[in-house]
Design an enzyme around this catalytic site. Structure first.
Site, short mmCIF file in Angstrom:
data_model
loop_
_atom_site.label_atom_id
_atom_site.label_comp_id
_atom_site.label_asym_id
_atom_site.label_seq_id
_atom_site.Cartn_x
_atom_site.Cartn_y
_atom_site.Cartn_z
N HIS A 104 12.37 -39.49 -62.99
CA HIS A 104 12.11 -38.20 -62.36
C HIS A 104 10.82 -37.62 -62.89
O HIS A 104 10.80 -37.00 -63.95
CB HIS A 104 13.28 -37.25 -62.61
N GLU A 119 9.28 -35.18 -61.83
CA GLU A 119 9.32 -33.73 -61.76
C GLU A 119 10.10 -33.12 -62.94
O GLU A 119 10.06 -31.93 -63.16
CB GLU A 119 9.97 -33.31 -60.43
N CYS A 172 14.47 -42.23 -57.41
CA CYS A 172 15.80 -42.46 -57.99
C CYS A 172 16.78 -43.08 -56.99
O CYS A 172 16.61 -44.24 -56.66
CB CYS A 172 16.33 -41.17 -58.63
N1 LIG Z 1 19.32 -39.10 -59.85
C1 LIG Z 1 19.65 -40.10 -59.03
O1 LIG Z 1 19.17 -40.18 -57.91
C2 LIG Z 1 20.71 -41.03 -59.50
C3 LIG Z 1 20.95 -42.20 -58.60
C4 LIG Z 1 22.32 -42.79 -58.74
N2 LIG Z 1 23.32 -41.83 -58.38
C5 LIG Z 1 22.55 -43.28 -60.16
O2 LIG Z 1 23.26 -42.64 -60.91
O3 LIG Z 1 22.03 -44.29 -60.55
#
Ligand SMILES: NC(=O)CC[C@H](N)C(=O)O
Ligand SMILES: C=C(O[C@@H]1C=C(C(=O)O)C=C[C@H]1O)C(=O)O
Length: 641
Positions: A610, A612, A527
């Protein structure tokens, strides 16, 4: 006073004394009345008040203790909360009594003192504006997926606190249903009474349970039908809201239970004027219950996610400190067979009225704000949530002119086959991993360092890596070494705008990713970290047309279709590319938008979603594939195709 009991009745002696002393304005000792869902009895506890600084200082020296844990306590975890001075207050129990609920109701004061001057600190239109701001300025800027912002109803009473909370407790026992705990607590200068639906955490004989509740069906004033309930259960926003808090609480379960957490549900929690949706999470721990509490402060259902950043967002949007709102009542009962000799049961302090010695009454309440929250709907939700306790304290009517209770749900609605089918169907798209026992596989002597960038999804990632046989540990970004000796480094997700290099966390994370690339040693970026890797690989970053916070997407990851959960507002894009301009990484992108899903190269892989998350039924298999790919001695996945 009841006919059935006398002051000498050994079963009700303590309660009788409290009620009479309070009614005659005589000094009343510190006490608590606790009623647990499904218990035919209520516990009366009387004891000494001790204020302590830290959870670890709660005196567990053989006596039962009931602690009022304020919201500001989460500063112990390094998170932000206004310091309003609310003490961590312990009632060390010296006397107790178990009273049948019907006997208690008969004994408690029958005429509740009314609350006058009902007002609210943040007006309806101002709260609606807060909802808009949170959607645009927080969710819209990648700060997180969901946030709970509170407002407070206020009023005043001439009654003494002890008498008032006893009388209001009776009202709640008689008229509110579905509460996990109904309680009254009285200590010098601080009294509270409430009917909370939600267990934050319990640890009984080493079995930890959490109960994420989110999704609120407001029964219409004239009553709600099975059709209304069915419509609520089909609502996408309400469904997504619940899954997000399950994810956030699984992070906590993974932090306190070596076997992670298993979810059961979803279930319905029906109360007098509203019905919620919920899951139950269970795992086992060897931790001291105070430590279980410390690592789980506080529920995402009353803060947001990712939890740490949600606390910062709360401080930005709420005008004052939270006092005990969103904190917990924590009951520690001696249990020789349990870790540290105590069991813990800790409901969340919501749906509660607080009363001070000046007769000031406060009823704080909040709503979970997500990307498609409707401001008017969230305003209405705060009214509905406060209504149970506001009705009990006589601040608003409980029934209409004809005496019919306001907002009742039609009998049998929760058993409607359409409702049960909709609920059962919800798990079909979720990860089976989190509802089955998560036994570890054969250990492989491969160590994995998981770097936390401000989102505890890393605890779930580490748990899944252990399940795959790796020896995983989590370190926060500011403690992570530039050169790690571990076979695998996993760079975690985090809040914020990935383009914001003035944020020291983001700047440092980028440095760490670059250093690992330089070493050409196995790494996986998730992410936020994936976005930073993509940027290092020469791809532009931009906001998505609409945030994908808490959303499942069906994507193609290097030729394999997968359902994956996403929590991002930003994305890397690669129009018409299959290889990145720098680093030569292979690209998996959404064919219609160019939004990058994953990258891979020799010893490197990254993923925007994600794996997970409970929203990723194919997550574990995909994680295993990516990890095998980066650990492969020869470039298995990337051979210059
Ligand atoms: N869950 C994350 O790592 C989000 C990454 C970043 N903050 C976004 O909103 O795109
Ligand atoms: C935030 C409150 O309630 C929480 C929020 C819910 C929601 O937004 O659907 C449901 C139950 C609680 O976890 C509150 O009562 O103040």
């Amino acid at each position: 006073m009841s006919e059935g009991t006398t002051p000498e009745d050994p079963m009700t002696r303590l309660l009788h004394r409290l009620v009479t002393d309070a009614a005659r304005d005589r000094p009343v000792p510190a006490f608590a009345l606790l009623h647990r869902e499904t218990d035919a009895h209520l516990d009366v506890l009387v004891g000494d008040v001790v204020d302590v600084d830290r959870l670890a200082d709660i005196p567990l020296d053989g006596e039962e203790v009931l602690a009022l844990v304020p919201f500001r306590q989460l500063r112990e975890r390094g998170f932000t909360a206004r310091d309003d001075g609310a003490p961590l207050r312990c009632l060390v129990v010296r006397e107790r009594e178990r009273v049948p609920v019907d006997l208690a109701v008969a004994l408690l004061p029958a005429t509740p003192p009314a609350v006058a001057d009902l007002a609210v600190d943040v007006a309806d239109d101002a709260y609606a504006e807060v909802v808009r701001r949170v959607i645009d300025d927080e969710i819209g800027r990648g700060e997180g997926a969901n946030f709970v912002i509170r407002r407070e109803f206020t009023g005043s009473t001439a009654a003494t606190p002890a008498h008032a909370v006893l009388a209001w407790m009776r009202e709640l026992l008689e008229h509110e249903h579905g509460a996990y705990w109904t309680f009254a607590v009285h200590t010098p200068g601080l009294s509270a009474v409430g009917a909370t639906p939600e267990r934050h955490v319990s640890s009984i004989g080493g079995v930890v349970a959490m109960n994420p509740i989110s999704g609120t069906f407001r029964h219409a004033a004239g009553g709600a039908s099975a059709d209304d309930l069915v419509a609520f259960l089909g609502d996408v926003k309400e469904r997504e809201e619940l899954v997000m808090v399950v994810d956030e609480e699984l992070k906590m379960m993974s932090a306190v239970c070596p076997d992670g957490g298993r979810m059961r549900g979803p279930f319905l929690k029906r109360m007098s004027r509203l019905t919620h949706t919920e899951y139950l999470l269970e795992g086992t721990t060897g931790l001291d219950p105070r430590e279980v509490l410390r690592r789980t402060m506080f529920a995402p259902t009353v803060t947001g996610s990712p939890m740490g950043n949600a606390c910062t967002v709360i401080a930005r949007h709420e005008p004052t400190g939270r006092g005990y709102y969103a904190g917990v009542l924590a009951r520690f009962t001696p249990a020789p067979a349990s870790p540290s000799g105590y069991d813990l049961d800790a409901p969340i302090l919501i749906r509660t009225a607080y009363l001070d010695d000046a007769g000031r009454v406060r009823v704080p309440v909040g709503a979970t704000l997500v990307r498609h929250s409707d401001p008017a709907g969230e305003v209405a939700e705060t009214h509905a949530k406060a209504a149970g306790v506001l009705g009990a304290i006589g601040a608003i009517p409980r029934s209409d002119a004809s005496g019919t209770p306001i907002g009742a749900l039609a009998a049998g609605a929760t058993d409607d086959p359409r409702a049960t089918a909709l609920l059962a169907d919800r798990n079909r798209t979720l990860a089976a991993f989190w509802s089955t026992p998560q036994r570890a596989r054969q250990p492989r002597e491969v160590s994995a360092l998981v770097i936390d960038a401000g989102d505890d999804f890393t605890t779930m990632l580490a748990h899944q890596l252990r399940h795959l046989g790796l020896d995983a540990r989590v370190v926060p970004w500011h403690e992570a070494p530039v050169v790690a000796s571990d076979e695998l480094v996993v760079f975690g997700p985090g809040p914020g705008d990935p383009r914001n290099s003035t944020d020291p966390r983001i700047a440092r994370l980028r440095e760490l990713v670059a250093a690992r690339l330089e070493q050409r040693r196995p790494m996986l970026a998730v992410c936020l970290s994936h976005q930073l890797l993509a940027h290092l690989a020469g791809l532009p970053l931009e906001p998505l047309p609409a945030p994908r916070q808490g959303l499942q997407l069906h994507v193609d990851v290097f030729g394999e279709p997968a359902a994956v959960g996403f929590y991002n507002t930003f994305t890397a894009v690669a129009p018409d590319r299959s290889i990145t301009p720098e680093l030569g990484l292979e690209v998996a992108a959404d064919p219609s938008t160019g939004a990058i899903i994953a990258l891979r190269g020799a010893s490197v892989a990254s993923i925007q979603g994600h794996l997970e998350s409970v929203l990723s039924p194919d997550g574990l298999a995909l994680l295993e594939r990516l990890v095998e790919g980066v650990l492969a001695p020869a470039p298995l996945v990337w051979s210059g195709r």
